[in-house]
Write a protein that holds these residues in place. Structure first.
Motif, short mmCIF file in Angstrom:
data_model
loop_
_atom_site.label_atom_id
_atom_site.label_comp_id
_atom_site.label_asym_id
_atom_site.label_seq_id
_atom_site.Cartn_x
_atom_site.Cartn_y
_atom_site.Cartn_z
N ILE A 391 -41.00 118.98 64.38
CA ILE A 391 -42.17 118.15 64.73
C ILE A 391 -41.84 116.71 64.36
O ILE A 391 -41.59 116.41 63.18
N VAL A 392 -41.82 115.83 65.36
CA VAL A 392 -41.52 114.41 65.14
C VAL A 392 -42.84 113.64 65.25
O VAL A 392 -43.60 113.84 66.21
N GLU A 393 -43.10 112.79 64.25
CA GLU A 393 -44.34 112.00 64.22
C GLU A 393 -44.00 110.53 64.09
O GLU A 393 -42.95 110.16 63.54
N LYS A 394 -44.92 109.70 64.55
CA LYS A 394 -44.76 108.25 64.46
C LYS A 394 -46.06 107.63 63.98
O LYS A 394 -47.13 108.25 64.07
N LYS A 395 -45.95 106.44 63.43
CA LYS A 395 -47.14 105.64 63.11
C LYS A 395 -46.72 104.18 63.02
O LYS A 395 -45.56 103.86 62.69
N GLU A 396 -47.66 103.31 63.33
CA GLU A 396 -47.41 101.90 63.12
C GLU A 396 -47.39 101.65 61.61
O GLU A 396 -48.11 102.29 60.84
N THR A 397 -46.60 100.69 61.20
CA THR A 397 -46.36 100.49 59.76
C THR A 397 -47.66 100.24 59.00
O THR A 397 -47.86 100.75 57.90
N MET A 398 -48.59 99.50 59.55
CA MET A 398 -49.83 99.16 58.85
C MET A 398 -50.90 100.23 59.03
O MET A 398 -51.95 100.13 58.42
N ALA A 399 -50.64 101.24 59.87
CA ALA A 399 -51.63 102.30 60.08
C ALA A 399 -51.46 103.38 59.01
O ALA A 399 -50.50 103.38 58.22
N THR A 400 -52.41 104.30 58.95
CA THR A 400 -52.38 105.40 57.97
C THR A 400 -52.24 106.76 58.65
O THR A 400 -51.92 107.74 57.99
N ARG A 401 -52.48 106.83 59.96
CA ARG A 401 -52.52 108.12 60.66
C ARG A 401 -51.21 108.35 61.40
O ARG A 401 -50.74 107.50 62.15
N GLU A 428 -42.75 103.55 62.11
CA GLU A 428 -42.02 104.43 61.21
C GLU A 428 -42.06 105.83 61.82
O GLU A 428 -43.01 106.18 62.54
N PHE A 429 -41.03 106.64 61.52
CA PHE A 429 -40.95 107.99 62.05
C PHE A 429 -40.67 108.97 60.92
O PHE A 429 -40.05 108.62 59.91
N ARG A 430 -41.15 110.24 61.10
CA ARG A 430 -40.84 111.31 60.15
C ARG A 430 -40.71 112.62 60.90
O ARG A 430 -41.25 112.76 62.02
N VAL A 431 -40.03 113.59 60.28
CA VAL A 431 -39.74 114.85 60.93
C VAL A 431 -40.11 116.01 59.99
O VAL A 431 -39.85 115.93 58.78
#
Length: 817
Positions: A391-401, A428-431
């Protein structure tokens, strides 16, 4: 007394014999009697008959027996019973005589051969079909009494009646373990039925706990200290030749359940919880299991902790475990009648056997464009079960979700191109990895990236130049590069080189330590000449260097000192006493000048705080007093020259004491005070003077003037003869100054003068050597009482007067003439 009365009736008052005849009794009634002895002292206690005595004639034969009945008849026997006679003739019955008569004969024949006291007898050996009648007589010591009334004729034959059964119990019976229970009833039938007890179709046999009691008319099965095995379907059968009857009862002996059936199965074991299961008890105690009680215990402790007591399932989740600890589980079954003994599990360590995958390492981002980026990661530990998805997720750096980048499965590839990025936004990305157990923890976020097309190295900075220098430093300045390579300029790298050397040395190690377009290169050697160059840095790397056009010789640049005064030194400073005095100025000059502060050409007070920085200096005095006022000067000096500025500081305060307090024109009710203004007016105009007086015998000063602006005052309304002290203080807008006080008290009296000449001096008698003189008081006494009169005489023609004496009266005799 009669037996049914309580009151005693006297029979004789005096009986001297040991017997007495009681008369007047009623035949057939029962009486009690009592006797007491009496002497001259009094009457003793009574002795009472123990039994009632029925009044009858003397002993006779008994009455006839009563209620002769036939209880059973067979083809060769008859069973009879009877009751004793109402009156035994005054003597105990010794035997009964039973007689029979064959119908058709006249005489009765004795049936019993021996002495018989029982009131039941079975006549046997009869002939089937014969008919008899019976009677019975009672005997005592007197003889045989009258026979009873005869029975009806009885024919010897078997009576037939089908069995009947009347039970005292219902179809179902519930009994607690340990309690006793009984099944009772009544039955009948002819011939007498046979009684049989069955339990679950097996004949019940008597033992220590099981008792069977059967009479001709009643039946009973009793069980003591019942156990669970006594449960079952009980059947009683009453049977004779004509048929049978059955009665049933379902007996349920209830108890707490037996323990749940082990072993405890650990279906799931995790680091913080377990799932266990077991089998129901073999014996539910005769009552449905209402719930199970589950407890847990750390294997190294003695305390059992409750998990739940409200589950009817044979499986349970054991939560709140500590990873690595060993635990035991115990399980109780509960019904309406109690709690079973526990089922205890083996020890089990709380750890994940199979778990969700570990978090991947921090992903790497590559191939970034304005609307996409490729996320790359390494495969993590799969937790013992194969990984099925990433599962790959992304968010804008200043966002929290965090937002999933796709709903489609990503497997087995360990990289994914993320589309639909917004140009210019920072991401930013996380897996996370997933297996059949679940989704594991996410990886640490990747380094932030901007969604934009790939960046190039920037162009070199523009126009670098040396703008200042000292004996060990050079200040450089430049302009940003014309092209940033589509990436933000992180900072600049500054390098220097001694003329004649080949090696360039870094003035700053990282670009982010120089984010602005200027830098001060330090640590240089005085007198040497250096070259300088600057590189711009963005995310793509370093630009080509830009060189300072000419080498720079490291030495101090001489500039004469310059002072730029702050507002607090631009003009005369007025500071209220107690406030803080601040004087400051901006200082320029190369090299930086030496700074000194003076007050009227002397060192400033030690209480002054002097601060010197690279751009100026400041003098600060807290809690100022009047003495802090004066001319302050600031001098700055370097090899190129010096400069001094001064400022007058006035500390506004209360005035000092007035000077030269004088008292004149003292009278009996007034005096005149004069003084000079204080040497120090406190920096403000004297507004008025306060004049006070005090009787020397009093401790309190009394104000006599508080608004006079003049430096004199007429003190009036003094009390004649009283001594006074006076004091004066000056006031300005900041308050009242100290008092000046008269050194000595003055006395309120008028001034003294010589008295006037006596009046009307003449002689009243003359002798040859003496003259008697008299006179009158003078017109004025000079302000004081006249203490005496001086008498002088002069010879006629002489120039000088001769003192005779001073007399207190208005007459005198002058002798010795």
């Amino acid at each position: 007394r009669e037996s049914d009365h309580r009151a005693w009736t006297p029979v004789s008052y005096t009986v001297t014999r040991q017997n007495a005849t009681v008369q007047g009794l009623t035949e057939g009634k029962a009486y009690f009697f009592r006797i007491a002895a009496e002497n001259i002292i009094g009457m003793g206690p009574f002795t009472e008959t123990t039994k009632e005595i029925v009044i009858r004639d003397p002993i006779t034969v008994p009455d006839r027996p009563e209620d002769l009945e036939v209880k059973a008849v067979t083809k060769n026997s008859v069973t009879l019973t009877w009751n004793p006679p109402k009156y035994n003739g005054g003597s105990d019955i010794t035997m009964y005589v039973l007689e029979s008569r064959l119908i058709g004969k006249e005489k009765f024949h004795k049936v019993t051969k021996e002495k018989m006291l029982d009131r039941k007898y079975t006549v046997e050996g009869l002939k089937e079909g014969d008919t008899y009648e019976y009677r019975v007589s009672a005997c005592n010591i007197v003889g045989q009494g009258k026979p009873s009334f005869c029975t009806k004729p009885i024919t010897c034959k078997d009576e037939i009646a089908p069995p009947s059964l009347d039970l005292d119990f219902r179809d179902k019976l519930i009994v607690r373990v340990g309690e006793a229970f009984s099944l009772t009833g009544r039955y009948s039938g002819k011939p007498a039925p046979k009684v049989t007890w069955l339990k679950d179709d097996i004949v019940v046999k008597e033992d220590d706990r099981t008792k069977i009691k059967t009479t001709p008319t009643t039946l009973c099965l009793g069980i003591l200290k019942s156990v669970r095995e006594d449960s079952g379907k009980y059947c009683v059968t009453v049977e004779n030749s004509t048929g049978s009857r059955k009665g049933f009862c379902q007996v349920n002996v209830v108890d707490r359940p037996s323990p749940p059936v082990g072993p405890v199965i650990f279906d799931e074991v995790h680091k913080d919880h377990m799932v266990v299961s077991w089998k129901p008890p073999l014996d539910d105690g005769g009552s449905e299991i209402t719930n199970y009680i589950i407890e847990k215990k750390d294997a190294h402790r003695d305390l059992w902790m409750p998990v739940t007591s409200a589950t009817v399932k044979t499986t349970c989740k054991i939560p709140k475990l500590l990873e690595g600890r060993e635990y035991q589980i115990r399980i109780y079954a509960e019904n309406l009648y109690g709690i079973s003994d526990p089922l205890i599990s083996d020890e089990m360590k709380a750890k994940d056997r199979f778990r969700v995958p570990d978090a991947p390492e921090q992903p790497i981002i590559k191939d970034v464009t304005k609307d996409s980026a490729v996320v790359v990661w390494n495969k993590p530990y799969d937790g013992g079960k194969p990984i099925t998805n990433y599962i790959v997720e992304k968010k804008e750096t200043m966002a929290t979700r965090w937002v999933r980048v796709t709903k489609d499965p990503i497997f087995p590839s360990t990289q994914f191109k993320v589309p639909d990025l917004l140009e210019g936004c920072q991401y930013e990305f996380r897996v996370s990895a997933e297996n059949e157990i679940g989704v594991g923890d996410p990886s640490p976020p990747s380094k932030p990236i901007f969604a934009r097309d790939p960046i190039a190295k920037p162009s070199p900075p523009v126009n670098p130049e040396a703008v200042d220098k000292t004996k060990n430093s050079v200040d450089l300045s430049w302009q940003p590069p014309r092209h940033d390579g589509n990436g933000k300029i992180i900072g600049y790298l500054v390098e220097y080189q001694k003329v004649g050397d080949e090696e360039w040395k870094k003035a700053n190690l990282t670009a982010d330590s120089c984010p602005e377009t200027k830098y001060k290169v330090t640590g240089l050697t005085e007198g040497l000449t250096y070259k300088f160059r600057v590189k711009a840095v963005n995310a793509a790397g370093e630009s080509e260097p830009a060189y300072v056009p000419d080498p720079v010789e490291v030495k101090d640049r001489l500039e004469p000192p310059e002072l730029i005064l702050d507002a607090n030194m631009a003009r005369e400073q007025h500071v209220k006493a107690g406030d803080t005095l601040r004087l400051s100025a901006v200082i320029k000059g190369v090299p930086f000048p030496k700074v000194s502060w003076k007050k009227e050409d002397r060192e400033v007070s030690p209480k002054a705080d002097i601060e010197v920085t690279g751009v100026g200096s400041k003098l600060e005095i807290r809690n100022t007093v009047h003495e802090d006022g004066g001319i302050y000067s600031l001098t700055v000096e370097n090899p190129a020259g010096s400069k001094t500025v001064s400022v007058k500081v006035v500390v506004l305060d209360k005035p000092g004491p007035p000077r030269n307090l004088q008292i004149s024109e003292v009278r009996s009710d007034s005096c005149y005070l004069t003084w000079l203004e204080p040497e120090d007016d406190g920096g403000s105009v004297i507004t008025n003077y306060v004049v006070e007086r005090k009787d020397v015998a009093s401790a309190q000063w009394v104000a006599i003037s508080s608004s006079s602006k003049k430096r004199s005052h007429m003190a009036k309304y003094l009390m004649e003869g009283t001594q006074y002290l006076f004091r004066v203080a000056a006031e300005n807008q900041f308050g009242r100054g100290p008092y000046v006080e008269t050194l000595k008290p003055i006395k309120a009296i008028d001034p003294l003068h010589p008295p006037g000449p006596p009046k009307n001096l003449h002689h009243v008698d003359v002798d040859k050597t003496e003259v008697s003189l008299v006179w009158n008081r003078p017109d004025r006494d000079g302000g004081a009482e006249i203490t005496g009169y001086l008498v002088e005489y002069q010879e006629d023609g002489a120039d000088e007067w001769t003192k005779f004496q001073t007399v207190p009266m208005l007459d005198c005799v002058v002798t010795g003439l």
